[in-house]
Design a protein around this motif. Structure first.
Motif, PDB file in Angstrom:
ATOM      1  N   ILE A  68       0.929  -1.287   0.026  1.00  0.00           N
ATOM      2  CA  ILE A  68      -0.006   0.087   0.121  1.00  0.00           C
ATOM      3  C   ILE A  68       0.897   1.337  -0.031  1.00  0.00           C
ATOM      4  CG2 ILE A  68      -1.875   1.238   1.228  1.00  0.00           C
ATOM      5  CD1 ILE A  68      -2.654  -1.520   2.328  1.00  0.00           C
ATOM      6  N   ILE A  69       1.871   1.163   0.765  1.00  0.00           N
ATOM      7  CA  ILE A  69       2.946   2.571   0.715  1.00  0.00           C
ATOM      8  C   ILE A  69       3.500   2.751  -0.478  1.00  0.00           C
ATOM      9  CG2 ILE A  69       5.026   3.085   1.807  1.00  0.00           C
ATOM     10  CD1 ILE A  69       2.893   3.754   3.677  1.00  0.00           C
ATOM     11  N   HIS A  70       3.831   1.382  -1.210  1.00  0.00           N
ATOM     12  CA  HIS A  70       4.671   1.704  -2.493  1.00  0.00           C
ATOM     13  C   HIS A  70       3.793   2.054  -3.686  1.00  0.00           C
ATOM     14  CE1 HIS A  70       8.648   0.247  -1.391  1.00  0.00           C
ATOM     15  NE2 HIS A  70       8.003  -0.591  -0.656  1.00  0.00           N
ATOM     16  N   LEU A  71       2.461   1.610  -3.463  1.00  0.00           N
ATOM     17  CA  LEU A  71       1.504   2.275  -4.486  1.00  0.00           C
ATOM     18  C   LEU A  71       1.111   3.728  -4.283  1.00  0.00           C
ATOM     19  CD1 LEU A  71      -1.000  -1.167  -4.431  1.00  0.00           C
ATOM     20  CD2 LEU A  71       0.487  -0.272  -6.614  1.00  0.00           C
ATOM     21  N   MET A  72       1.021   3.991  -2.967  1.00  0.00           N
ATOM     22  CA  MET A  72       0.941   5.360  -2.784  1.00  0.00           C
ATOM     23  C   MET A  72       2.111   6.414  -3.304  1.00  0.00           C
ATOM     24  SD  MET A  72      -0.602   5.117   1.461  1.00  0.00           S
ATOM     25  CE  MET A  72      -0.604   7.020   1.644  1.00  0.00           C
ATOM     26  N   ALA A  73       3.097   5.803  -3.060  1.00  0.00           N
ATOM     27  CA  ALA A  73       4.281   6.608  -3.652  1.00  0.00           C
ATOM     28  C   ALA A  73       4.294   6.671  -4.946  1.00  0.00           C
ATOM     29  CB  ALA A  73       5.687   5.780  -3.191  1.00  0.00           C
ATOM     30  N   ARG A  74       3.694   5.857  -5.909  1.00  0.00           N
ATOM     31  CA  ARG A  74       3.890   5.820  -7.261  1.00  0.00           C
ATOM     32  C   ARG A  74       2.385   6.784  -7.889  1.00  0.00           C
ATOM     33  NH1 ARG A  74       7.429   3.221  -9.965  1.00  0.00           N
ATOM     34  NH2 ARG A  74       8.637   2.191  -9.087  1.00  0.00           N
ATOM     35  N   SER A  75       1.541   7.051  -6.890  1.00  0.00           N
ATOM     36  CA  SER A  75       0.429   7.722  -7.400  1.00  0.00           C
ATOM     37  C   SER A  75       0.567   9.171  -7.757  1.00  0.00           C
ATOM     38  CB  SER A  75      -0.693   7.668  -6.165  1.00  0.00           C
ATOM     39  OG  SER A  75      -1.924   8.663  -6.601  1.00  0.00           O
ATOM     40  N   LEU A  76       0.023   9.853  -8.593  1.00  0.00           N
ATOM     41  CA  LEU A  76       0.417  11.177  -9.034  1.00  0.00           C
ATOM     42  C   LEU A  76      -0.802  12.154  -8.518  1.00  0.00           C
ATOM     43  CD1 LEU A  76       0.857  10.481 -12.936  1.00  0.00           C
ATOM     44  CD2 LEU A  76       2.469  10.949 -11.088  1.00  0.00           C
ATOM     45  N   GLN A  77      -1.672  11.586  -7.486  1.00  0.00           N
ATOM     46  CA  GLN A  77      -2.696  12.255  -6.767  1.00  0.00           C
ATOM     47  C   GLN A  77      -1.924  13.477  -6.021  1.00  0.00           C
ATOM     48  OE1 GLN A  77      -5.948  12.650  -7.333  1.00  0.00           O
ATOM     49  NE2 GLN A  77      -5.542  10.842  -8.932  1.00  0.00           N
ATOM     50  N   ARG A  78      -2.439  14.828  -5.664  1.00  0.00           N
ATOM     51  CA  ARG A  78      -1.893  15.713  -4.993  1.00  0.00           C
ATOM     52  C   ARG A  78      -1.691  15.704  -3.419  1.00  0.00           C
ATOM     53  NH1 ARG A  78      -3.054  20.897  -8.717  1.00  0.00           N
ATOM     54  NH2 ARG A  78      -1.048  21.413  -7.864  1.00  0.00           N
ATOM     55  N   ASP A  79      -2.657  14.840  -2.952  1.00  0.00           N
ATOM     56  CA  ASP A  79      -2.713  14.739  -1.379  1.00  0.00           C
ATOM     57  C   ASP A  79      -2.654  13.267  -1.072  1.00  0.00           C
ATOM     58  OD1 ASP A  79      -5.538  13.951  -0.907  1.00  0.00           O
ATOM     59  OD2 ASP A  79      -5.939  15.721  -1.583  1.00  0.00           O
ATOM     60  N   ILE A  80      -2.481  13.175   0.457  1.00  0.00           N
ATOM     61  CA  ILE A  80      -1.939  11.834   0.749  1.00  0.00           C
ATOM     62  C   ILE A  80      -3.440  11.102   0.750  1.00  0.00           C
ATOM     63  CG2 ILE A  80      -1.588  10.319   2.781  1.00  0.00           C
ATOM     64  CD1 ILE A  80       0.966  12.229   3.080  1.00  0.00           C
ATOM     65  N   PRO A  81      -4.719  11.448   1.331  1.00  0.00           N
ATOM     66  CA  PRO A  81      -5.744  10.752   1.276  1.00  0.00           C
ATOM     67  C   PRO A  81      -6.267  10.226  -0.102  1.00  0.00           C
ATOM     68  CG  PRO A  81      -5.965  12.540   2.791  1.00  0.00           C
ATOM     69  CD  PRO A  81      -4.741  12.554   2.138  1.00  0.00           C
ATOM     70  N   ALA A  82      -5.956  11.150  -1.180  1.00  0.00           N
ATOM     71  CA  ALA A  82      -6.130  10.632  -2.656  1.00  0.00           C
ATOM     72  C   ALA A  82      -5.382   9.851  -3.015  1.00  0.00           C
ATOM     73  CB  ALA A  82      -6.135  11.871  -3.348  1.00  0.00           C
ATOM     74  N   ARG A  83      -4.097   9.624  -2.638  1.00  0.00           N
ATOM     75  CA  ARG A  83      -3.030   8.524  -3.078  1.00  0.00           C
ATOM     76  C   ARG A  83      -3.429   7.167  -2.322  1.00  0.00           C
ATOM     77  NH1 ARG A  83       3.248  10.617  -3.942  1.00  0.00           N
ATOM     78  NH2 ARG A  83       2.700  12.055  -5.271  1.00  0.00           N
ATOM     79  N   MET A  84      -4.078   7.236  -1.180  1.00  0.00           N
ATOM     80  CA  MET A  84      -4.412   6.138  -0.595  1.00  0.00           C
ATOM     81  C   MET A  84      -5.664   5.583  -1.281  1.00  0.00           C
ATOM     82  SD  MET A  84      -5.295   5.597   3.455  1.00  0.00           S
ATOM     83  CE  MET A  84      -3.941   5.938   3.885  1.00  0.00           C
ATOM     84  N   GLU A  85      -6.562   6.278  -1.909  1.00  0.00           N
ATOM     85  CA  GLU A  85      -7.636   5.772  -2.506  1.00  0.00           C
ATOM     86  C   GLU A  85      -7.016   5.210  -3.902  1.00  0.00           C
ATOM     87  OE1 GLU A  85     -10.416   8.916  -3.529  1.00  0.00           O
ATOM     88  OE2 GLU A  85     -10.838   9.602  -1.373  1.00  0.00           O
ATOM     89  N   ASP A  86      -6.145   5.997  -4.363  1.00  0.00           N
ATOM     90  CA  ASP A  86      -5.481   5.220  -5.685  1.00  0.00           C
ATOM     91  C   ASP A  86      -4.744   3.959  -5.264  1.00  0.00           C
ATOM     92  OD1 ASP A  86      -5.876   7.060  -7.874  1.00  0.00           O
ATOM     93  OD2 ASP A  86      -4.036   7.695  -8.005  1.00  0.00           O
ATOM     94  N   ALA A  87      -4.169   3.763  -4.450  1.00  0.00           N
ATOM     95  CA  ALA A  87      -3.564   2.717  -3.876  1.00  0.00           C
ATOM     96  C   ALA A  87      -4.508   1.690  -3.515  1.00  0.00           C
ATOM     97  CB  ALA A  87      -2.423   2.636  -2.890  1.00  0.00           C
TER      98      ALA A  87
END
Length: 496
Positions: free
Chosen positions: A159-178
């Motif tokens: 989950i952490i690595h998927l968040m790191a590769r997301s292009l979203q601009r905030d952490i909650p949105a990156r978590m959704e992506d992951a």
């Protein structure tokens, strides 16, 4: 964030009774809006200790001191009650995790202990996960091929690595992506510098609840019993497929996933959750007592005494005794003060096995026809030993009544389950299991009886109970266990 600790020198597990149970892998807890949030988390994790006894961890954030973490092997009470340690975890925001590792990975390394932490361009974030990612192997291969460097063997780190590769601009949105890439079961508690975040997978397999403290404090927890210990008010369950983002005393609800029918784990009602917790508005204790009532109706037997296999069989045994009219008695006494391990066990001590944990009340048992009520039969090793103890104490007959259907299939959604061939019910009929255990009779509650006890509607039961995951009993997996299928696991066939 560096924090190293060596595993115990002699990790021989003596808890033979608990070793023959299905185990939850972990519990999660998070608090914001209170001074010394880590102390609240430590109390919450202590209340969730039944969900994981191998290790625990806490991450906190303080504006001046940044993110700080502590991860330790062993019980919460032995680690996170020391002032010298808790002083290293300042701040009004903290999350924590207790762990029971999956089969084959006991005591792997301190690096596998959650919460996990990642530093992103918009700031750091920590994450604690309850459940299991069923496509973790495929995700890990993909991420490694694209340059990710993993620090643990845990599927949660994906989950952490998927968040790191997301292009979203905030952490909650990156978590959704992951989490949209993740399959399986997950209840996640996470934190940034200013936000406490909670997420449940679209099927809601694993539990997560929201609580409220005085002023602007909020709590996320695997169970309601952990709210009680810190005096938090239960607000509601986080709904399947919901993400809550808590900041500044406000709770924002998001729906990042496609809506699906709930598949909450029915074994939470049977065994995993503490009996003083509330699930779906129902007392876990009352549900387990009602399971015993249904079991007495389905599988009556002439006997003199109803005894629980402590402690998980107690509420069902009370319900069975009340419905059957057979007296209830504490025929087996549990030693509450024995630790999980001995430093240097001798062979003689090893052979004592279950007797180190349980002792028969001989004066009560002698000459009686005894009904033993337990929550489940997994491998059957402990059941056989308990039967032998009861007969050695002079019982005339021994009858087993089990407060769950036969466990014939492994769980891939966050439960430590043996391989299928090691599950007694996967290779034997009920009568063969009775002969193997050497008891006068053996009966399990039916799946329909279990659903009646948990309050499922007749319509739901006739439609294969869509509101629950019962894969460990039925073999009907709501999410295909992709990684296990790749390794050769065979799904249920039409003939089965």
């Amino acid at each position: 964030m560096s924090d190293r600790q060596m595993p115990p020198a002699h990790p021989f597990d003596f808890d033979a009774v608990d070793a023959d149970k299905l185990h939850e892998e972990c519990g999660v807890f998070g608090v914001n809006g209170v001074t010394d949030a880590a102390n609240f988390v430590a109390l919450g994790l202590h209340a969730l200790q039944h969900r994981g006894q191998e290790a625990g961890g806490i991450v906190s954030y303080h504006p001046e001191h940044g993110f700080n973490s502590a991860r330790r092997f062993g019980y919460v009470r032995d680690n996170f009650t020391r002032a010298s340690l808790m002083e290293t975890l300042p701040g009004e925001l903290a999350i924590g995790h207790v762990r029971y590792s999956t089969a084959g990975s006991k005591g792997a390394a301190i690096r596998d202990v959650q919460p996990f932490f990642g530093e992103f361009s918009m700031g750091g974030a920590a994450i604690a996960h309850n459940g299991n990612i069923t496509n973790a192997d495929a995700l890990r291969r993909e991420l490694i091929e694209r340059g990710s460097i993993f620090q643990s063997s845990s599927d949660s780190e994906c989950i952490i690595h998927l968040m790191a590769r997301s292009l979203q601009r905030d952490i909650p949105a990156r978590m959704e992506d992951a989490l949209r890439r993740v399959e399986g079961a997950f209840s996640v508690v996470a934190m940034t510098r200013t936000k406490l975040i909670g997420v449940r997978d679209p099927l809601g397999v694993r539990p997560l609840v929201l609580g409220k403290l005085a002023d602007d404090g909020y709590v996320l927890s695997s169970e309601t019993c952990a709210l009680d210990i810190i005096g938090a008010e239960f607000v509601r369950e986080i709904e399947p497929g919901e993400m809550v983002v808590i900041s500044g005393g406000k709770v924002e609800s998001r729906r990042p996933f496609r809506a699906q029918a709930s598949k909450f784990c029915i074994f939470e009602h049977v065994y995993f959750s503490r009996p003083d917790s509330i699930i779906g508005g129902r007392s876990v204790y009352e549900t387990r007592r009602q399971i015993g009532v249904e079991l007495a109706r389905e599988a009556p037997v002439e006997a003199d005494l109803v005894c629980p296999v402590p402690d998980s069989g107690t509420p069902a045994a009370i319900g069975f005794a009340h419905e059957s009219g057979i007296p209830y008695g504490m025929g087996i006494i549990r030693n509450q003060y024995m630790g999980r391990t001995f430093i240097e066990p001798t062979e003689q001590i090893r052979n004592m096995g279950v007797r180190l944990k349980l002792n028969v009340n001989r004066a009560l048992i002698r000459g009686k026809r005894v009904i033993l009520v337990d929550d489940s039969v997994v491998r059957g090793t402990t059941s056989r030993k308990i039967k032998e103890m009861i007969l050695d104490a002079g019982a005339a007959e021994v009858h087993f009544r089990i407060a769950s259907p036969p466990t014939a299939w492994p769980c891939f959604y966050g439960v430590d389950t043996p391989q299928r061939e090691k599950l007694l019910a996967a290779t034997m009929s009920e009568e063969e299991m009775r002969e193997h255990l050497g008891v006068d009779s053996l009966k399990f509650i039916s799946l329909d009886g279990l659903y009646r006890a948990v309050g499922a509607s007749e319509e739901g039961r006739n439609n294969k109970c869509p509101q629950y995951c019962d894969a460990c009993f039925s073999g009907e997996y709501p999410v295909e266990p992709a990684d296990m299928i790749e390794k050769g696991f065979k799904l249920k066939t039409a003939a089965e």
